[in-house]
Design a protein around this motif. Structure first.
Motif, PDB file in Angstrom:
ATOM      1  N   ILE A   9       2.536  -8.781  20.106  1.00 41.50           N
ATOM      2  CA  ILE A   9       3.772  -8.196  19.603  1.00 41.50           C
ATOM      3  C   ILE A   9       3.592  -8.037  18.100  1.00 41.50           C
ATOM      4  O   ILE A   9       3.264  -9.009  17.401  1.00 41.50           O
ATOM      5  CB  ILE A   9       4.992  -9.093  19.881  1.00 41.50           C
ATOM      6  CG1 ILE A   9       5.089  -9.418  21.369  1.00 41.50           C
ATOM      7  CG2 ILE A   9       6.276  -8.424  19.396  1.00 41.50           C
ATOM      8  CD1 ILE A   9       5.999 -10.597  21.666  1.00 41.50           C
ATOM      9  N   THR A  10       3.764  -6.831  17.587  1.00 36.50           N
ATOM     10  CA  THR A  10       3.595  -6.621  16.150  1.00 36.50           C
ATOM     11  C   THR A  10       4.841  -5.962  15.573  1.00 36.50           C
ATOM     12  O   THR A  10       5.544  -5.204  16.253  1.00 36.50           O
ATOM     13  CB  THR A  10       2.373  -5.744  15.847  1.00 36.50           C
ATOM     14  OG1 THR A  10       2.607  -4.413  16.318  1.00 36.50           O
ATOM     15  CG2 THR A  10       1.118  -6.285  16.513  1.00 36.50           C
ATOM     16  N   ASP A  11       5.102  -6.270  14.314  1.00 35.25           N
ATOM     17  CA  ASP A  11       6.182  -5.635  13.561  1.00 35.25           C
ATOM     18  C   ASP A  11       5.606  -4.515  12.719  1.00 35.25           C
ATOM     19  O   ASP A  11       4.548  -4.672  12.092  1.00 35.25           O
ATOM     20  CB  ASP A  11       6.868  -6.641  12.638  1.00 35.25           C
ATOM     21  CG  ASP A  11       7.669  -7.670  13.402  1.00 35.25           C
ATOM     22  OD1 ASP A  11       8.591  -7.277  14.120  1.00 35.25           O
ATOM     23  OD2 ASP A  11       7.362  -8.870  13.278  1.00 35.25           O
ATOM     24  N   ALA A  12       6.287  -3.386  12.679  1.00 37.81           N
ATOM     25  CA  ALA A  12       5.854  -2.290  11.827  1.00 37.81           C
ATOM     26  C   ALA A  12       6.015  -2.692  10.367  1.00 37.81           C
ATOM     27  O   ALA A  12       7.091  -3.127   9.952  1.00 37.81           O
ATOM     28  CB  ALA A  12       6.668  -1.041  12.134  1.00 37.81           C
ATOM     29  N   GLN A  13       4.949  -2.561   9.608  1.00 37.67           N
ATOM     30  CA  GLN A  13       4.964  -2.898   8.193  1.00 37.67           C
ATOM     31  C   GLN A  13       5.226  -1.638   7.369  1.00 37.67           C
ATOM     32  O   GLN A  13       4.673  -0.574   7.646  1.00 37.67           O
ATOM     33  CB  GLN A  13       3.622  -3.513   7.780  1.00 37.67           C
ATOM     34  CG  GLN A  13       3.224  -4.732   8.583  1.00 37.67           C
ATOM     35  CD  GLN A  13       4.205  -5.882   8.428  1.00 37.67           C
ATOM     36  OE1 GLN A  13       4.584  -6.233   7.303  1.00 37.67           O
ATOM     37  NE2 GLN A  13       4.617  -6.458   9.535  1.00 37.67           N
ATOM     38  N   GLU A  14       6.058  -1.771   6.342  1.00 42.83           N
ATOM     39  CA  GLU A  14       6.352  -0.622   5.487  1.00 42.83           C
ATOM     40  C   GLU A  14       5.215  -0.390   4.500  1.00 42.83           C
ATOM     41  O   GLU A  14       4.714  -1.319   3.871  1.00 42.83           O
ATOM     42  CB  GLU A  14       7.667  -0.823   4.731  1.00 42.83           C
ATOM     43  CG  GLU A  14       8.899  -0.726   5.624  1.00 42.83           C
ATOM     44  CD  GLU A  14      10.184  -0.591   4.831  1.00 42.83           C
ATOM     45  OE1 GLU A  14      10.133  -0.773   3.586  1.00 42.83           O
ATOM     46  OE2 GLU A  14      11.233  -0.299   5.435  1.00 42.83           O
ATOM     47  N   THR A  20       6.172   8.301  -0.141  1.00 36.72           N
ATOM     48  CA  THR A  20       6.869   8.352   1.142  1.00 36.72           C
ATOM     49  C   THR A  20       6.685   7.017   1.857  1.00 36.72           C
ATOM     50  O   THR A  20       5.564   6.568   2.054  1.00 36.72           O
ATOM     51  CB  THR A  20       6.313   9.486   2.027  1.00 36.72           C
ATOM     52  OG1 THR A  20       6.509  10.743   1.370  1.00 36.72           O
ATOM     53  CG2 THR A  20       7.016   9.508   3.373  1.00 36.72           C
ATOM     54  N   ILE A  21       7.780   6.379   2.227  1.00 35.45           N
ATOM     55  CA  ILE A  21       7.710   5.090   2.918  1.00 35.45           C
ATOM     56  C   ILE A  21       7.598   5.342   4.421  1.00 35.45           C
ATOM     57  O   ILE A  21       8.430   6.029   5.020  1.00 35.45           O
ATOM     58  CB  ILE A  21       8.954   4.231   2.627  1.00 35.45           C
ATOM     59  CG1 ILE A  21       9.102   4.012   1.112  1.00 35.45           C
ATOM     60  CG2 ILE A  21       8.855   2.895   3.355  1.00 35.45           C
ATOM     61  CD1 ILE A  21       7.919   3.294   0.466  1.00 35.45           C
ATOM     62  N   VAL A  22       6.544   4.791   5.020  1.00 36.52           N
ATOM     63  CA  VAL A  22       6.364   4.882   6.468  1.00 36.52           C
ATOM     64  C   VAL A  22       6.242   3.473   7.033  1.00 36.52           C
ATOM     65  O   VAL A  22       5.877   2.535   6.331  1.00 36.52           O
ATOM     66  CB  VAL A  22       5.120   5.709   6.853  1.00 36.52           C
ATOM     67  CG1 VAL A  22       5.223   7.116   6.299  1.00 36.52           C
ATOM     68  CG2 VAL A  22       3.839   5.026   6.391  1.00 36.52           C
ATOM     69  N   LYS A  23       6.555   3.342   8.304  1.00 34.67           N
ATOM     70  CA  LYS A  23       6.391   2.070   9.012  1.00 34.67           C
ATOM     71  C   LYS A  23       5.115   2.150   9.847  1.00 34.67           C
ATOM     72  O   LYS A  23       4.924   3.118  10.587  1.00 34.67           O
ATOM     73  CB  LYS A  23       7.620   1.789   9.880  1.00 34.67           C
ATOM     74  CG  LYS A  23       8.891   1.586   9.067  1.00 34.67           C
ATOM     75  CD  LYS A  23      10.080   1.271   9.947  1.00 34.67           C
ATOM     76  CE  LYS A  23      10.684   2.516  10.583  1.00 34.67           C
ATOM     77  NZ  LYS A  23      11.392   3.370   9.627  1.00 34.67           N
ATOM     78  N   GLN A  24       4.258   1.139   9.728  1.00 38.32           N
ATOM     79  CA  GLN A  24       2.962   1.151  10.413  1.00 38.32           C
ATOM     80  C   GLN A  24       2.851  -0.032  11.372  1.00 38.32           C
ATOM     81  O   GLN A  24       2.585  -1.152  10.959  1.00 38.32           O
ATOM     82  CB  GLN A  24       1.822   1.098   9.389  1.00 38.32           C
ATOM     83  CG  GLN A  24       0.433   1.100  10.026  1.00 38.32           C
ATOM     84  CD  GLN A  24      -0.677   1.167   8.993  1.00 38.32           C
ATOM     85  OE1 GLN A  24      -0.824   2.153   8.285  1.00 38.32           O
ATOM     86  NE2 GLN A  24      -1.462   0.100   8.899  1.00 38.32           N
ATOM     87  N   PRO A  25       3.026   0.214  12.681  1.00 35.60           N
ATOM     88  CA  PRO A  25       2.822  -0.851  13.656  1.00 35.60           C
ATOM     89  C   PRO A  25       1.365  -0.992  14.100  1.00 35.60           C
ATOM     90  O   PRO A  25       1.015  -1.960  14.770  1.00 35.60           O
ATOM     91  CB  PRO A  25       3.705  -0.413  14.824  1.00 35.60           C
ATOM     92  CG  PRO A  25       3.733   1.078  14.738  1.00 35.60           C
ATOM     93  CD  PRO A  25       3.637   1.418  13.280  1.00 35.60           C
ATOM     94  N   LEU A  38      -5.806   4.442  17.375  1.00 38.83           N
ATOM     95  CA  LEU A  38      -6.316   3.882  16.127  1.00 38.83           C
ATOM     96  C   LEU A  38      -5.226   3.567  15.118  1.00 38.83           C
ATOM     97  O   LEU A  38      -5.321   2.587  14.377  1.00 38.83           O
ATOM     98  CB  LEU A  38      -7.299   4.868  15.482  1.00 38.83           C
ATOM     99  CG  LEU A  38      -8.508   5.288  16.326  1.00 38.83           C
ATOM    100  CD1 LEU A  38      -9.210   6.458  15.655  1.00 38.83           C
ATOM    101  CD2 LEU A  38      -9.450   4.112  16.496  1.00 38.83           C
ATOM    102  N   LEU A  39      -4.209   4.413  15.065  1.00 34.64           N
ATOM    103  CA  LEU A  39      -3.202   4.292  14.007  1.00 34.64           C
ATOM    104  C   LEU A  39      -1.898   4.894  14.490  1.00 34.64           C
ATOM    105  O   LEU A  39      -1.898   5.891  15.227  1.00 34.64           O
ATOM    106  CB  LEU A  39      -3.690   5.007  12.742  1.00 34.64           C
ATOM    107  CG  LEU A  39      -2.734   5.104  11.544  1.00 34.64           C
ATOM    108  CD1 LEU A  39      -3.514   4.996  10.227  1.00 34.64           C
ATOM    109  CD2 LEU A  39      -1.950   6.423  11.562  1.00 34.64           C
ATOM    110  N   MET A  40      -0.793   4.281  14.074  1.00 33.07           N
ATOM    111  CA  MET A  40       0.529   4.844  14.327  1.00 33.07           C
ATOM    112  C   MET A  40       1.374   4.697  13.076  1.00 33.07           C
ATOM    113  O   MET A  40       1.473   3.610  12.511  1.00 33.07           O
ATOM    114  CB  MET A  40       1.223   4.139  15.502  1.00 33.07           C
ATOM    115  CG  MET A  40       2.581   4.761  15.859  1.00 33.07           C
ATOM    116  SD  MET A  40       3.512   3.795  17.088  1.00 33.07           S
ATOM    117  CE  MET A  40       2.471   4.026  18.530  1.00 33.07           C
ATOM    118  N   HIS A  41       1.954   5.808  12.638  1.00 31.54           N
ATOM    119  CA  HIS A  41       2.905   5.808  11.530  1.00 31.54           C
ATOM    120  C   HIS A  41       4.248   6.319  12.034  1.00 31.54           C
ATOM    121  O   HIS A  41       4.320   7.365  12.693  1.00 31.54           O
ATOM    122  CB  HIS A  41       2.425   6.699  10.386  1.00 31.54           C
ATOM    123  CG  HIS A  41       1.394   6.068   9.519  1.00 31.54           C
ATOM    124  ND1 HIS A  41       0.613   6.765   8.625  1.00 31.54           N
ATOM    125  CD2 HIS A  41       1.017   4.762   9.392  1.00 31.54           C
ATOM    126  CE1 HIS A  41      -0.200   5.943   7.998  1.00 31.54           C
ATOM    127  NE2 HIS A  41       0.023   4.724   8.453  1.00 31.54           N
TER     128      HIS A  41
END
Length: 289
Positions: A9-14, A20-25, A38-41
């Motif tokens: 379980i991961t929290d999206a990090q800002e 531009t602020i994005v959340k990255q889980p 590989l990556l999700m924004h």
């Protein structure tokens, strides 16, 4: 149906991406990748005044993977070095195969700049296998109306099938490897069982609301849940008046991954070649007017 258990379980990090602020889980310190993802924004939701561009991503290259954009709200204009132009509105999906190399930009569309509003979406990077990393680039501009939707009989949930299949309904996206990509909306009291191929890695990401998994724990917005390969699928219950969940599964490639910025290859030598090819103009030329 035997449901899959939760591995992470991961929290999206800002993150600040050039203002531009994005959340990255994905990736996180705990989970580097969920092969082949590989990556999700998660960008937004941004409340945007007319004339303001919350994205403003200028020309940049990619090689060796597929950048996919799920636009939930707002308007985006895509252009690239292969003369592709796409105007995305809320509900549209952009599925780009970078392959051997492409240069593109993404900015707010002219219509969105005129009116302003809410901008929100997901960008996902899907790895390409070694034998397809140097294929010709491709671009799929998938309109919302083209995406088939499964509706629950009780009207409390619906599933947009972007890629893969569900209940005999096949998604429109053409993928280079076996991928399932579903956009779930579910109301309080709704329930849906989603089968998953036994060989696939799988995850969900909650954009809005709160859902319960497998009649166990609940997960709210900004949570990514990664599953073990120990069951036939997952069971999701809606806990909020309205929840949005992105459901992804894919056949793992089980290959070495070497990444440098926008290039995803299998060796460091290939990364150096990608940098050289970009500098020499072998990925095309794209200059915005």
């Amino acid at each position: 149906m035997k449901t899959r258990s939760v591995a992470y379980i991961t929290d999206a990090q800002e993150l600040d991406m050039g203002g531009t602020i994005v959340k990255q889980p994905l990736p996180t310190q705990r989970v580097n990748a969920v092969d082949p993802f590989l990556l999700m924004h998660h960008f937004g939701p941004y409340e945007v005044a007319p004339g303001t561009d919350p994205l403003d991503v200028g020309p940049h290259p990619h090689r060796g993977f597929e950048p996919v954009t799920f636009l939930y709200r707002g308007g985006i204009r895509h252009r690239d070095s292969r003369d592709n132009t796409g105007i995305l509105e809320g509900g549209d999906v952009q599925w780009m195969t970078a392959g051997r190399g492409i240069i593109h930009s993404e900015r707010a569309s002219r219509a969105f700049l005129e009116t302003g509003g809410v901008m929100e979406g997901i960008q996902l990077w899907i790895n390409l296998p070694a034998n397809r990393k140097m294929i010709q680039p491709a671009y799929q501009d998938i309109k919302s109306a083209q995406i088939p939707i499964w509706h629950a009989p009780d009207g409390l949930s619906s599933l947009r099938i972007v890629a893969g299949s569900f209940q005999g309904i096949k998604g429109i996206a053409q993928t280079q490897t076996p991928i399932e990509a579903f956009q779930l909306t579910i109301q309080k009291g709704g329930q849906i069982q989603i089968p998953l191929p036994s060989t696939h890695h799988a995850l969900i990401y909650t954009l809005t609301g709160e859902v319960q998994l497998n009649q166990n724990w609940s997960y709210g917005a900004g949570k990514m849940v990664v599953f073990r390969q120990d069951g036939e699928g997952i069971l999701i219950n809606g806990l909020s008046d309205y929840s949005e969940v992105l459901v992804l599964s894919g056949e793992p490639l089980n290959e070495e991954v070497v990444q440098y910025g926008p290039f995803v290859m299998n060796t460091q030598t290939q990364i150096m070649e990608a940098m050289r090819d970009y500098q020499m103009g072998k990925m095309g030329v794209y200059i915005e007017g």
